[in-house]
Design an enzyme around this catalytic site. Structure first.
Site, PDB file in Angstrom:
ATOM      1  N   GLU A 146     -95.106  33.800 -27.530  1.00  0.00           N
ATOM      2  CA  GLU A 146     -94.134  33.836 -28.618  1.00  0.00           C
ATOM      3  C   GLU A 146     -93.029  32.808 -28.387  1.00  0.00           C
ATOM      4  OE1 GLU A 146     -93.027  37.527 -31.172  1.00  0.00           O
ATOM      5  OE2 GLU A 146     -91.464  37.382 -29.636  1.00  0.00           O
ATOM      6  N   HIS A 168    -114.787  43.338 -12.377  1.00  0.00           N
ATOM      7  CA  HIS A 168    -116.018  43.891 -12.943  1.00  0.00           C
ATOM      8  C   HIS A 168    -116.081  43.673 -14.450  1.00  0.00           C
ATOM      9  CE1 HIS A 168    -116.994  45.872  -9.106  1.00  0.00           C
ATOM     10  NE2 HIS A 168    -115.683  45.994  -9.000  1.00  0.00           N
ATOM     11  N   LYS A 179     -95.575  39.108 -42.188  1.00  0.00           N
ATOM     12  CA  LYS A 179     -94.763  40.249 -42.617  1.00  0.00           C
ATOM     13  C   LYS A 179     -94.459  40.171 -44.116  1.00  0.00           C
ATOM     14  CE  LYS A 179     -91.423  39.958 -39.480  1.00  0.00           C
ATOM     15  NZ  LYS A 179     -90.247  40.328 -38.653  1.00  0.00           N
TER      16      LYS A 179
END
Length: 522
Positions: free
Chosen positions: A351, A382, A491
Site C-alpha cells: 500500500e 510443506h 470503494k
C-alpha cells in the site's frame, strides 16, 4: 531542492553496469569461498534485531554504489524532513509523524536535535492521549466481568493490532479473549457473535472518520445484536477509536480516543488504534512496545547509512526489484505467533510503495513495490517452498527467527531453529550432484532476521525496522509512500453497484459486470 529521479543519477548507470558485469552471474557459494569475512561484513546489529544479509546476491562494491544512489536521490534529506515534521505526504499535504507516537516526553537526541520546538505541543497531546488510553486499558484489565474484547475496524485499524496481539500471545492477560472483525462479509461477525455474551463483551469501534462503510456496517450490526440480546448499557460496552467524536456520541458511545491526520492507517498501531494491544499486554507492555520502536527510530535517524539496517534492507530491495528484476519477496517467520506478520507487511509495503507514478504524478519507467507473500514456518515448507527451491523464478526470502522460546516443551524450539537454518542454507548451497528432479540449483538469496526473544520491545523494533525500510525504497524511487489513492476507485464503484444490485439497473455497465449482476439477481 527537488531530488534527482533515481534512474537519472550516475549511480543508477553504475549499478546497471555492475549488474551486467557481476550481478547477474553472482555466485553465493563462490563469494563465501573467497571471503572468510563475508558473514561479518554483511551482518548488521540494530536495536533488538540482528540481520544476516550475507546470503544475498551482493558484494561490497555494489552496496557502496547503492549507498551512493541513496545519497544522489536525497534519502538523508528526505529522512530528516520526515523527522522534522515537514509535509512529505505531498498529495495530501500532511506531515508523516507516526514516529512521534513512540517518542518519549523528553528525548534530546531525536534526530537533528530532537523533536523540533513546533512539535512540542503535539508531543504533549500524544502523551496526554496515551495516558488516558492506558488508564482505560488497565481499567478493562482489572474488570473481571469483561472477558471478550472485539475490535471492529479494517485495514490498519485491524491488521496492526491483530498482528501484534497474536504475536505477543505469551504476554496476554489470562481471562481475556480478543476477537478482530474487519470484513463486511457478515459470516465473520456472525461467527464471533455466536461465542459472546453481551454482559461480558467490550466492543472497540476503530474508524478515524467513523464513516468507513465496512466498519460502520459491522458496528451497527454488533450494536443491534447487543440490544437484541438484552444489553442496555451501550456506553459501558462500546468505545470508539476515532477523531469524529460527535458521530461516536450519536452512536451512543461516550468513551472515545482520538488520533491525528498525520497518522496513516498502516502506521497507526502506535496510536489509540493500539488499544486492543494495550488491554492485552498492559500499560507496561505497551510502553515497552513503543520503546522498542523508538530505539529503531533513533537507529534509523542517527546511524551512518552504511551501518543503518533499514537503509541496507531498503537498498537491497531496490537492487533486487530494479536490477535483478525480482517481482516478489517471500516472508517466512519461523514463529507461529507471527502468523499475521506476512499480511501486515503486505499492507505496509504494497500500500505504501505500490505506485506507478512519482510524487509529482509522473509515470515511472521502473518497477516499484514487489509482491509480498508468505506463511509461518515450518508450515510453508510443506506448501510453497518447492517453488522457492526448484521453481523457474527466483524469489528472495526473508526469514524471521527467535532465539528463545516462550514455552517449555522439550525439543520443539531446537527443531524449529534447525529447520529455518537448514532452509536458508539449502536455498543458497543447493544440490548440484543430483540429476533431474532432485537437482537444486541453489544460489537463491535470503535475508535472516533474528530476535533474542519475541517481546513487546522486540516486536516494536521489528515493525519500526520494516516501516523505515519501506521509507528507504520509496524515497529512492521518488514516490509518496504515505498515500493510498489506489483503494478509492473500488470503494466509489461499490456504492454504485450496491444500488444496482437492489434495482437491477445495468445501464452504462460493462458487459461482464452487467452479466454477473444479472446472475446474482436471478
Amino acid at each position: 531542492m527537488t531530488p534527482t529521479r533515481c534512474d537519472r543519477t550516475p549511480a543508477w548507470g553504475a549499478l546497471q553496469a555492475a549488474y551486467q558485469t557481476q550481478g547477474r552471474a553472482f555466485d553465493l557459494r563462490r563469494a563465501f569461498a573467497l571471503d572468510a569475512g563475508r558473514f561479518e561484513a554483511f551482518s548488521q546489529g540494530a536495536p533488538h534485531v540482528f540481520a544476516d544479509l550475507s546470503k544475498n546476491l551482493i558484494d561490497a562494491g555494489t552496496e557502496q554504489q547503492l549507498l551512493e544512489l541513496a545519497r544522489q536521490t536525497g534519502l538523508e534529506q528526505h529522512r530528516d524532513a520526515m523527522f522534522a515534521g515537514e509535509k512529505i505526504n505531498t498529495t495530501e499535504q500532511r506531515a508523516v509523524m507516526h514516529w512521534l507516537l513512540r517518542t518519549p516526553p523528553a528525548d534530546p537526541a531525536m534526530p537533528a536535535q530532537s523533536v523540533h520546538r513546533h512539535m512540542a505541543e503535539t508531543l504533549h497531546e500524544v502523551h496526554t492521549t496515551l495516558e488516558a488510553m492506558l488508564a482505560f486499558a488497565e481499567a478493562v484489565r482489572a474488570d473481571e466481568t469483561i472477558t471478550d474484547i472485539v475490535n471492529i475496524g479494517i485495514g490498519g485499524s485491524d491488521l496492526g493490532p491483530q498482528m501484534a496481539v497474536l504475536a505477543l500471545d505469551a504476554f496476554v492477560l489470562p481471562g481475556k479473549r480478543f476477537h478482530f472483525v474487519s470484513n463486511v462479509d457478515g459470516h465473520e461477525l456472525a461467527a464471533v457473535l455466536r461465542r459472546l455474551k453481551p454482559q461480558s463483551t467490550l466492543f472497540l469501534i476503530a474508524s478515524k472518520t467513523f464513516t468507513t462503510i465496512e466498519t460502520m456496517t459491522n458496528a451497527r450490526s454488533a450494536k443491534a445484536w447487543f440490544e437484541a440480546q438484552g444489553g442496555t448499557d451501550i456506553a459501558r460496552h462500546f468505545a470508539a477509536l476515532t477523531t469524529n467524536v460527535a458521530a461516536a456520541n450519536n452512536f451512543g458511545i461516550s468513551t472515545t480516543f482520538g488520533f491525528w491526520d498525520w497518522v496513516g492507517g498502516r502506521y497507526s498501531v502506535w496510536s489509540a488504534i493500539g488499544l486492543p494491544l494495550a488491554i492485552a499486554i498492559g500499560a507496561v507492555g505497551f510502553r515497552d512496545f513503543l520503546a522498542g520502536a523508538h530505539a529503531m527510530d533513533r537507529h534509523f535517524a542517527t546511524v551512518p547509512l552504511a551501518q543503518n539496517l533499514p537503509v541496507r534492507l531498503g537498498l537491497l530491495d531496490v537492487w533486487y526489484r530494479n536490477f535483478h528484476g525480482f517481482t516478489s519477496r517471500s516472508i517466512a517467520p519461523y514463529h507461529s505467533a507471527l502468523k499475521r506478520y506476512p499480511a501486515y507487511l503486505q499492507q505496509l509495503e504494497m500500500e505504501s510503495n505500490g505506485k506507478r507514478v512519482d510524487a509529482h504524478g509522473e509515470a515511472l519507467p521502473y518497477g516499484t513495490a514487489p509482491v509480498l507473500w508468505g506463511e509461518p514456518g515450518t508450515n510453508g515448507q510443506h506448501a510453497y517452498f518447492q517453488m522457492l527451491h526448484q521453481g523457474t523464478d527466483v524469489v528472495p526470502v526473508e526469514f524471521v527467527a527467535v532465539k528463545q522460546a516462550a514455552h517449555d516443551l522439550p525439543g520443539h524450539h531446537d527443531l524449529l531453529l534447525a529447520n529455518v537454518l537448514a532452509q536458508a542454507q539449502a536455498l543458497m548451497v543447493g544440490q548440484a550432484d543430483a540429476g533431474g528432479h532432485k537437482n537444486f540449483p541453489g544460489n537463491r538469496p535470503s535475508t535472516f532476521l533474528l530476535l533474542d526473544a519475541l517481546t513487546p520491545a522486540s516486536l516494536g523494533a521489528l515493525i519500526a525496522l520494516q516501516e523505515h525500510r519501506v521509507f528507504v525504497s520509496g524515497s529512492v524511487w521518488g514516490i509518496n509512500s504515505f498515500d493510498q489513492w489506489g483503494v478509492e476507485l473500488g470503494k466509489v464503484l461499490a456504492k454504485d453497484v450496491a444500488v444496482r444490485l437492489s434495482s437491477g439497473n445495468v445501464t452504462g455497465l460493462d458487459g461482464s459486470t452487467a452479466g454477473l449482476l444479472a446472475r446474482l439477481r436471478a
